[in-house]
Every structure is written in C-alpha cells, then in structure tokens.
Design a protein around this motif. Structure first.
Motif, PDB file in Angstrom:
ATOM      1  N   VAL A 211       9.801  -3.363 -13.307  1.00  0.00           N
ATOM      2  CA  VAL A 211       9.861  -2.220 -12.407  1.00  0.00           C
ATOM      3  C   VAL A 211       8.476  -1.584 -12.372  1.00  0.00           C
ATOM      4  O   VAL A 211       8.057  -0.971 -13.358  1.00  0.00           O
ATOM      5  CB  VAL A 211      10.896  -1.192 -12.901  1.00  0.00           C
ATOM      6  CG1 VAL A 211      11.063  -0.080 -11.879  1.00  0.00           C
ATOM      7  CG2 VAL A 211      12.229  -1.862 -13.181  1.00  0.00           C
ATOM      8  N   ILE A 212       7.770  -1.762 -11.265  1.00  0.00           N
ATOM      9  CA  ILE A 212       6.423  -1.197 -11.194  1.00  0.00           C
ATOM     10  C   ILE A 212       6.542   0.331 -11.112  1.00  0.00           C
ATOM     11  O   ILE A 212       7.330   0.860 -10.333  1.00  0.00           O
ATOM     12  CB  ILE A 212       5.644  -1.752  -9.979  1.00  0.00           C
ATOM     13  CG1 ILE A 212       5.574  -3.281 -10.049  1.00  0.00           C
ATOM     14  CG2 ILE A 212       4.252  -1.133  -9.900  1.00  0.00           C
ATOM     15  CD1 ILE A 212       4.839  -3.842 -11.248  1.00  0.00           C
ATOM     16  N   GLY A 213       5.755   0.996 -11.930  1.00  0.00           N
ATOM     17  CA  GLY A 213       5.896   2.445 -12.063  1.00  0.00           C
ATOM     18  C   GLY A 213       6.580   2.784 -13.381  1.00  0.00           C
ATOM     19  O   GLY A 213       6.474   3.899 -13.877  1.00  0.00           O
ATOM     20  N   LYS A 214       7.281   1.803 -13.955  1.00  0.00           N
ATOM     21  CA  LYS A 214       7.962   2.001 -15.246  1.00  0.00           C
ATOM     22  C   LYS A 214       7.497   0.953 -16.263  1.00  0.00           C
ATOM     23  O   LYS A 214       6.934   1.297 -17.287  1.00  0.00           O
ATOM     24  CB  LYS A 214       9.482   1.898 -15.071  1.00  0.00           C
ATOM     25  CG  LYS A 214      10.086   3.018 -14.263  1.00  0.00           C
ATOM     26  CD  LYS A 214      10.144   4.303 -15.063  1.00  0.00           C
ATOM     27  CE  LYS A 214      10.670   5.445 -14.225  1.00  0.00           C
ATOM     28  NZ  LYS A 214      10.568   6.732 -14.908  1.00  0.00           N
ATOM     29  N   ASN A 395      11.689   4.519  -2.083  1.00  0.00           N
ATOM     30  CA  ASN A 395      11.814   5.044  -3.430  1.00  0.00           C
ATOM     31  C   ASN A 395      10.445   5.584  -3.882  1.00  0.00           C
ATOM     32  O   ASN A 395       9.446   4.904  -3.705  1.00  0.00           O
ATOM     33  CB  ASN A 395      12.240   3.836  -4.284  1.00  0.00           C
ATOM     34  CG  ASN A 395      12.669   4.217  -5.670  1.00  0.00           C
ATOM     35  OD1 ASN A 395      12.064   5.068  -6.296  1.00  0.00           O
ATOM     36  ND2 ASN A 395      13.706   3.576  -6.138  1.00  0.00           N
ATOM     37  N   PRO A 396      10.394   6.784  -4.472  1.00  0.00           N
ATOM     38  CA  PRO A 396       9.095   7.350  -4.863  1.00  0.00           C
ATOM     39  C   PRO A 396       8.504   6.778  -6.155  1.00  0.00           C
ATOM     40  O   PRO A 396       7.422   7.182  -6.557  1.00  0.00           O
ATOM     41  CB  PRO A 396       9.421   8.839  -5.042  1.00  0.00           C
ATOM     42  CG  PRO A 396      10.865   8.886  -5.363  1.00  0.00           C
ATOM     43  CD  PRO A 396      11.507   7.699  -4.698  1.00  0.00           C
ATOM     44  N   LEU A 397       9.200   5.827  -6.774  1.00  0.00           N
ATOM     45  CA  LEU A 397       8.767   5.298  -8.076  1.00  0.00           C
ATOM     46  C   LEU A 397       7.310   4.829  -8.080  1.00  0.00           C
ATOM     47  O   LEU A 397       6.559   5.083  -9.011  1.00  0.00           O
ATOM     48  CB  LEU A 397       9.669   4.108  -8.431  1.00  0.00           C
ATOM     49  CG  LEU A 397      10.108   3.937  -9.861  1.00  0.00           C
ATOM     50  CD1 LEU A 397      10.723   5.206 -10.401  1.00  0.00           C
ATOM     51  CD2 LEU A 397      11.090   2.790  -9.969  1.00  0.00           C
ATOM     52  N   THR A 402       1.072   5.936  -8.856  1.00  0.00           N
ATOM     53  CA  THR A 402      -0.171   5.265  -8.518  1.00  0.00           C
ATOM     54  C   THR A 402      -1.166   6.311  -8.050  1.00  0.00           C
ATOM     55  O   THR A 402      -0.882   7.055  -7.115  1.00  0.00           O
ATOM     56  CB  THR A 402       0.063   4.247  -7.374  1.00  0.00           C
ATOM     57  OG1 THR A 402       1.167   3.416  -7.737  1.00  0.00           O
ATOM     58  CG2 THR A 402      -1.153   3.384  -7.142  1.00  0.00           C
ATOM     59  N   THR A 403      -2.331   6.355  -8.684  1.00  0.00           N
ATOM     60  CA  THR A 403      -3.304   7.369  -8.295  1.00  0.00           C
ATOM     61  C   THR A 403      -3.888   7.031  -6.928  1.00  0.00           C
ATOM     62  O   THR A 403      -4.161   5.872  -6.632  1.00  0.00           O
ATOM     63  CB  THR A 403      -4.458   7.442  -9.319  1.00  0.00           C
ATOM     64  OG1 THR A 403      -4.950   6.105  -9.519  1.00  0.00           O
ATOM     65  CG2 THR A 403      -3.999   7.999 -10.645  1.00  0.00           C
TER      66      THR A 403
END
Ligand SMILES: Cc1cc2nc3c(=O)[nH]c(=O)nc-3n(C[C@H](O)[C@H](O)[C@H](O)COP(=O)(O)OP(=O)(O)OC[C@H]3O[C@@H](n4cnc5c(N)ncnc54)[C@H](O)[C@@H]3O)c2cc1C
Ligand SMILES: Cc1cc2nc3c(=O)[nH]c(=O)nc-3n(C[C@H](O)[C@H](O)[C@H](O)COP(=O)(O)OP(=O)(O)OC[C@H]3O[C@@H](n4cnc5c(N)ncnc54)[C@H](O)[C@@H]3O)c2cc1C
Ligand code: SF4
Ligand code: SF4
Ligand code: FES
Lengths: 461, 295
Positions: A211-214, A395-397, A402-403
């Motif tokens: 899960v990218i972001g997690k 989804n905002p994940l 991500t900067t």
C-alpha cells in the motif's frame, strides 16, 4: 444477410443467466466475425478511429478479420491497446467508436467492440503471446496500482526496455477489472488473468500487498529504491454515502463492498471463506454501470432487486446495453425516486426504505434536468438490503503522503493530459486518480500517454 | 508468500506468531494493523501489529480463535507461509508523534482486555524505550487467559491484574481495578488507552467519562480491503461517519457510538463463532473475555 444490421451476437438466455455467474455475451465465432467484418466499408477517412480514445486502426484490423488473418488483426490492435479482450467487452462503444461509424448513418454501426473481443479471445485460445523486449535499458520505473491505467503504462514502458515494477495494494492485480466488474461481464480467470499475464510476459514485475503511502512512500521509492520515475494509477476507489438516517444499519453496503466480496473474494462460491449478506429484497441506489453490476449480482444471488434512481430513464448514466440486460434479467426500475431514510429494526438490520417521488425541473449546470421532490409523495418499500452506488472519488492515501503532489478540490491528482506529468518531478499520473471515476479505455489512454511522457523525461535526463 | 518463523500458544486458543514481512516491519508503528489472507480461498483478516523487528524483518501477530478463519489460521505451523500479509494499515498511535517532553508530563494508564493485551504491548514497550513510565491494567476471565504478563512487567512501571473469578490478581473486572486505583490508591491519570472487546471499551469509556479522563480506544469493525475502498468498517464518531481502516483504528472513546459498532460486528458472526462466544461468555455476555460486566 442484411448489411444494415449487425450480425447478432449469441447471449445466454436471460432466465438461465439470472441464476449463474457465467458470461452473458458469448461472442462471435469465426464465421460470424468474418461476416460482420464484411459490413465495414474500410473508409478512407474512418470516423470510428476518431471516436476511440486510443485511436485503434479499426479498418486495418477489421480488414484482416475479413480475410481470416486473425493473428495479423491481433498485431494491428496490439500496437494501440494492451487490453483488447477487456475493452471489447466493457468499452461504451455506442458512444465512442461505433457512434461515429459511417455504416451507422444508415442502419446499424459495425460491431467494432465485438470484433475486437473476437480477435483478442482468438489470440488467447491460440496462445499468441506478446514478445518481450530484447534487452532492458537498466532504468527502473515504479507503477502504483494495477488497474487498466497502471497495466498499460507498465506494458508500454517494458516494451521500450524499462525495468518496471507495479505495486498493488490488494492481493490480486487488475484494479476494478477484478474487484468491481462482475464475472458475468468480464471473466476473471480467462480474460483478465490472461491480459495481466501478457503484461508480465513483457518483463513487468508485480508486487501485491504493497500500500503506497503506508508500506512505503513515493519519496522512498525514488530516494531509497532507485526508481527514476513513478506512475500513479491508483484509481478512484473511495465510496460515497448519502448521509441519510439509517445508513450504518446492518445490510447497507457500498457497491464497492458488495462487489468486492463477490468478485475479488468470490463470496458467491461457497468454497471461499468470505461471507456476503445475500438479501431477499434488495434496493440499489444509483443509475450508473456500477449500480447495474451490483443489481445484477444481487439478482444472481437470489434476490428480488430494485434500482432506485432519482432521474428518468433517459438520464441513466449506465450503458444502454447494461440497462437492457438488467431489465431482461428481471431487475425492477423505480425511476424518479429518491431515498429519504433507511428503516431499521430493533436488532439494527435494514427493514425498508422511505422514498419520495421526484419530477424533472430546470436543467442544472451539467445540462441535465434537475430532479425535485414531488410534494406529499413519500412512500415506503420493504427491504432487507440496500446497496449505495453513488459514485467514488480518489483515495487521499497517496496525495497526503507525497511531498509536492498537487491535487484539485475533488482530491484528483493534477496531471498534464498529454504526458501525465504531475507537479512533482519524475512523478506521472493517469486514469481515475486524475479524472475521477471514468472508463477503462480512458484510463488505458492515460497510461499510454504517461508511458510516452516518462520515456521522454528519462531520455532527456 | 509470508513465512511463519515462530509460533507460540499463549493461552488456550490464543496464538502468537512472528511472520516474515520485511516491507511491513520496516515501516510499521504501534497502533497499526495488517491484513492476513491465508490462502487462495481465505478471507482478508485484520489483526493488530503486536510487535516488530525491523532488523529481522518480522512482524508479530496475536490472535484468538473464534470462527472458521481464525481456527484455520491456527493450523499453520512454523515453516508454513500465509499467501498474503498486507500493511501496515491504519494510523499509528497518536503517542508516536508526541514529544518525550509532552509525554513525560502525562500520567498514562493502559487498559488491556483479554487478547487486547497483545496490541497494548507495543505501545507500552515504545513508552519504555523512550523512558516514560506508564501503568497497565490487564483483565481476563481467569488466570489461564492472562497473556503477556511477564513481557508487560518488563516495560510498564506497574502492572495490575484483575480476573473475574479472582483466580489471579484482584477479583473483578478492569473497571473495578481502575476505580480502585483512582479512588482508593490515590492514582491520577490524564490519559487512558483501552484495547479489548468492544463491550469492555464501552464500559471503560463510561467510567472514564465520569472520572474525566480522556480515553483512546482501538476499534475492530468488520473489514474487507483495509484501504478505504469498501466502507465496511464505517462507524460513527462524534456524529461523523469514519472509516476505521484509514481514519483509525484508534479513536477518542468518548465520541464513539459503541452500540452501533457492536451491532455491525454481528453482521457475519458464524454459528461457530457465536457458539464459541456463548460457551465462553454465556448468553448475556456477562463476564466478557475481558472481564467487564454487561449492563
Ligand atoms: C463496478 C464497476 C463497473 C464498471 N464498468 C465499466 C464499464 O462497463 N466500462 C468502462 O469502460 N468502465 C467501467 N468502469 C470504470 C472503470 O473500471 C474505471 O474507470 C477503470 O478501471 C479505471 O482504471 P484505473 O487504472 O485508473 O484504476 P483502477 O482500476 O481503480 O485501479 C487502481 C488500482 O490501484 C490500486 N491502489 C489504489 N491505491 C493504492 C495505493 N495507495 N498503493 C498501491 N495500490 C493502490 C487499487 O487497489 C487498484 O487495484 C466500472 C467501474 C466499476 C467500479
Ligand atoms: C483493526 C482490527 C484489528 C484486530 N486485531 C485483532 C487481534 O490482534 N487479535 C485478534 O484475535 N483479533 C483481532 N481482530 C478481530 C479479528 O479480525 C476477528 O476475530 C476475525 O476476523 C474473526 O474471524 P473468524 O472467522 O474466526 O470469526 P467469526 O466470528 O466466525 O467471524 C465471522 C465473520 O465476521 C467477521 N468478523 C467477526 N468478528 C470480527 C471482528 N471482531 N472484527 C472484524 N471482523 C469480524 C469476519 O469477516 C468473519 O468472516 C481485529 C479486527 C480489526 C478490524
Ligand atoms: S478500444 Fe473501445 S473505443 Fe476503441 S475501438 Fe475498441 S471498443 Fe472501440
Ligand atoms: S467508420 Fe465504420 S465502416 Fe468506416 S471504417 Fe470505421 S468501422 Fe468501418
Ligand atoms: S475496510 Fe474497506 S473501507 Fe475500511
């Protein structure tokens, strides 16, 4: 043969198919395909191609079908589309390629989608595989999400020699093609899996359960794992609810949950562990493709099913073919109806729904006539299950972890339509994550454009 | 595939496993969870992360066997692998990002009920690593069901045990214990973190509201994807609908609608699962596995 009419396609009988999950449309055989192909005028200025978001050389492949050179036809399509067996089945052809078809001016358009599907199915049955690139260029690209956008982008980059890894949050690749669109429209094992295997055959690696972001972030992929560019094809999976009383009762589902339990987790097959509340009287709220899929799934699980939609039939956003199939199978349409409240029994389960009748007023910003409530028209229906199919958003994940990645007020990632470039260097995006919920072919088109954009970016670097 | 490298039986029907999952181990924090899918046909089972070793790339899970899925999970042995292990999911505990200085000012009480002791452990351990003293109450029905007591004693300043039948520690439930600490032993707390069965968390929150102590709970609703895609995990927190898998699983316990959450959890309870609960806890759910009492 009547050249003004399409060669009819064989379908499962509505009564039989309403009780199984096998594919509804059986497709053409070679004789039917050749006959349909002969209806095409092979126009010098083929309007159909303008209607196709990925500009498939339609007369080009149809000519080969007519001549019986199916392998050649597959090569023509392969230059433009990575997922022909999918698009031939689920593209809204009637508003794209077929709408523009010159044959369609007098009489019916050529069945471009069904022919495309035939070619793809034939290739699969005859084991035609794409050729992997001869050598890689050693540059690593990460693709997030394995829906049509991600698969297409990954496939195109692999063909250009890049080392591509797809990161997928779920345990199976395919995005909406596996979790959303039901088996009876898009068979998973034969069609979807084969198209994914074709992408893998090009050398693309797929890592599931990430899960990218997690599990990791885009910044980490670029800084620590050596990916020089990233494509985000994470879709628009976040379901909306209405915010009416009773919506958290047992028996109220988002269409995503209902479809995921049944498609991805195979709850309809009792050999699988995941449960589903089948329901005897089910209402699906909404009128899009997703609502039709949820309704027809509930029907196949044995329920009596209503579609509750607040506008009239001509505004139904679903494909005409899907509405037609749903009606044939026995789904009951309650149009110009809007839910006000879900009625709940003392144990917390759905027992019915309070609705109000609607009428169409003045056109709104979208040009569609706005539904307004008819006074004193409230009524109740008895139900045990309600499926909310009101659309989804990104989804905002990823955007929140991500900067420097710009999003708009609908939470969609901002990206250049021509090459997928986002506000962050080396990061590209496309598909539903950028446009909001749209179509398979548009997502594919965006994946293609981004692959080109990434190639240009990395070639000039 | 994700290999099981360690398996222990902590109590009858409660198992601990270390799973090889380097990506999860590298990026997880206390408060987060994983989703395990045993094999092709298995369902996606959410389980809290109970410990992790970033060097070895392993993650510890502790689970209690209830119905089909958890029983099937327990049949796996060291050397076997689960097909899927996805995570970390959910938000890390708020404590992770608070400064040591701020934390040192607070008097924190952890309340662990039954198998909920496992997810409490990494949080207490993190506090110890940061040099912060905390207290911990562990409740269970009887002595056999107290898990991780020795481990907890190594990381918490004081550990208080309560059992319903009085077979070990204080006789009573976790609420009796909290009341005793605050009212008789002159303890003062500014923050309670309670993890256990929903019914226990509900009653702890009723008590801490009376006592005026902010309380964080960890919710465990039914889930499917765990990424915010299905909405199965929705619950009401302060009149707002939240998705536990992305907004939680930890929430301000004084704002959670526990009754709705308990009803939603029943949605797919299998007969076996129900029978096991009944056998253990009786019809009225009196003396829940946590040691709480019903209304
Ligand atoms: C039920 C249903 C029926 C539909 N029917 C049709 C139809 O008939 N015709 C048509 O053209 N279109 C249809 N659509 C729409 C179409 O499926 C979508 O527009 C298309 O799939 C979008 O493709 P995508 O690649 O952008 O995203 P998706 O297909 O949504 O794929 C995104 C993938 O990214 C993954 N992901 C998300 N976040 C992360 C993360 N943080 N890390 C890693 N992975 C992540 C997701 O798990 C998913 O696998 C339908 C949609 C639904 C839901
Ligand atoms: C964020 C989160 C963290 C969790 N952490 C842990 C943990 O560390 N240790 C542990 O033992 N358990 C934990 N659980 C609960 C665990 O997921 C369930 O006990 C398990 O899914 C029950 O499955 P079963 O088939 O064995 O039981 P059954 O009772 O037979 O369940 C039937 C169905 O109900 C659903 N279900 C039942 N109870 C729950 C529940 N409490 N939560 C979610 N779904 C449920 C499942 O979908 C299952 O298919 C957690 C749940 C969540 C959501
Ligand atoms: S991809 Fe879709 S729009 Fe393009 S030719 Fe095929 S069916 Fe038509
Ligand atoms: S417009 Fe219609 S008839 Fe003309 S080439 Fe395209 S498919 Fe054939
Ligand atoms: S589990 Fe699906 S949204 Fe939370």
């Amino acid at each position: 043969m009547d050249v003004l009419k399409k060669v009819p396609v064989r379908e499962q009988d509505p009564k039989v198919r309403a009780t199984n999950f096998d594919e509804v449309c059986l497709g053409y055989n070679i004789e039917e395909a050749k006959e349909e192909a002969s209806r095409c005028l092979k126009c010098k200025n083929p309007k159909c191609v303008d209607g196709c978001p990925v500009s498939i050389d339609i007369p080009g492949f149809i000519k080969e079908v007519e001549a019986g050179n199916i392998e050649e036809a597959a090569k023509v399509i392969g230059q433009y589309s990575a997922l022909p067996a999918v698009c031939g089945r689920v593209c809204p052809q009637e508003t794209q390629c077929e709408q523009r078809c010159i044959r369609g001016i007098k009489g019916e358009a050529v069945s471009i989608g069904k022919l495309e599907r035939f070619v793809a199915d034939w290739s699969r049955e005859n084991n035609i595989k794409p050729e992997p690139p001869k050598e890689t260029n050693g540059k690593k690209v990460a693709v997030i999400g394995s829906g049509p956008a991600g698969l297409t982008c990954a496939g195109d980059l692999a063909k250009l020699g890049y080392e591509v890894t797809i990161f997928e949050a779920l345990h199976e690749p395919g995005g909406v093609l596996v979790y959303g669109i039901p088996e009876f429209r898009l068979p998973k094992e034969t069609v979807v899996k084969t198209e994914i295997d074709n992408v893998k055959a090009l050398g693309v690696k797929i890592e599931t359960n990430v899960v990218i972001g997690k599990s990791t972030t885009i910044d980490e992929l670029m800084e620590e794992e050596g990916f020089q560019a990233v494509f985000i094809g994470s879709g628009a999976g976040l379901p909306k609810f209405m915010g009416i009383p009773g919506e958290n009762a047992n028996g109220v589902f988002s269409a995503n949950e209902y479809l995921t339990r049944n498609n991805l987790m195979k709850a309809f097959d009792e050999n699988y562990d995941t449960p589903i509340a089948k329901g005897k009287k089910v209402a699906v709220v909404g009128g899009g493709n997703v609502a039709m899929d949820a309704a027809r799934t509930a029907l196949r699980l044995g329920a009596q099913v209503y579609i509750i939609y607040r506008r009239s039939e001509s505004e139904l956003p679903a494909r005409v073919e899907e509405v037609h199939h749903a009606k044939e199978e026995g789904v009951i349409f309650k149009l110009l109806t809007n839910p006000k409240e879900i009625l709940v029994d003392e144990k917390g389960w759905v027992k019915g729904m309070k609705c109000v009748e609607m009428e169409l007023g003045e056109p709104d910003a979208s040009g569609r006539r706005k539904p307004v409530e008819k006074p004193d028209s409230e009524f109740e229906i008895e139900l045990d299950t309600v499926i909310m199919s009101l659309g989804t958003s990104p989804n905002p994940l990823i955007s929140s972890t991500t900067t420097g990645l710009e999003t708009d007020k609908r939470r969609c990632i901002v990206a250049d339509e021509k090459n997928g470039q986002t506000s962050k260097e080396g990061v590209f995006a496309g598909g539903d994550a950028v446009t909001g919920a749209a179509t398979v072919i548009l997502a594919m088109g965006a994946g293609k454009a981004a692959a080109k954009g990434i190639h240009e970016y990395l070639s000039n670097k | 595939m994700y290999k099981i490298v360690k398996k222990e039986t902590l109590a009858p029907n409660i198992y601990l496993m270390d799973i090889e999952a380097p990506r999860v181990a590298k990026s997880c924090y206390p408060g987060q969870f994983v989703i395990v899918k045993m094999d092709e046909k298995g369902e996606r089972i959410p389980l809290t992360i109970c410990d992790y070793n970033r060097d070895l790339g392993t993650v510890t899970i502790v689970f209690q066997t209830l119905g089909t899925s958890t029983k099937r999970m327990a049949e796996y042995e060291v050397g076997d692998s689960y097909r899927d292990f996805s995570g970390p999911l959910g938000c890390k505990s708020e404590l992770v990002d608070e400064s040591d200085e701020e934390l040192r000012k607070k008097h924190i009480l952890f309340v662990a009920g039954g198998v909920g002791t496992a997810p409490v452990y990494p949080q207490v351990k993190m506090m110890k690593e940061r040099g912060i003293d905390v207290d911990c109450v562990i409740g269970a029905r009887n002595k056999d069901l107290i898990i991780l007591e020795d481990e907890m004693k190594k990381v918490a300043k004081n550990v208080y045990v309560a059992t319903d039948d009085g077979s070990y520690g204080m006789k009573g439930n976790v609420n009796d214990c909290i009341k005793d600490l605050v009212q008789n032993q002159g303890k003062q707390y500014d923050l309670v973190i309670a993890i256990g069965p929903v019914i226990m968390m509900k009653f702890v929150c009723i008590l801490t509201k009376e006592l005026g102590i902010k309380t964080i709970v960890s919710m465990n609703p039914i889930m499917v994807d765990g990424t915010g895609m299905c909405g199965a995990c929705r619950l009401t927190v302060g009149n707002e609908v939240k998705f536990a898998c992305v907004d939680g699983p930890e929430f301000d316990g004084h704002l959670v609608d526990f009754d709705e959450s308990m009803k939603r959890q029943q949605m797919y309870k299998t007969e076996e699962g129900r029978a096991a609960l009944k056998e253990k806890e009786g019809d009225t759910h009196k003396n829940g596995g946590c040691g709480c009492s019903d209304k």
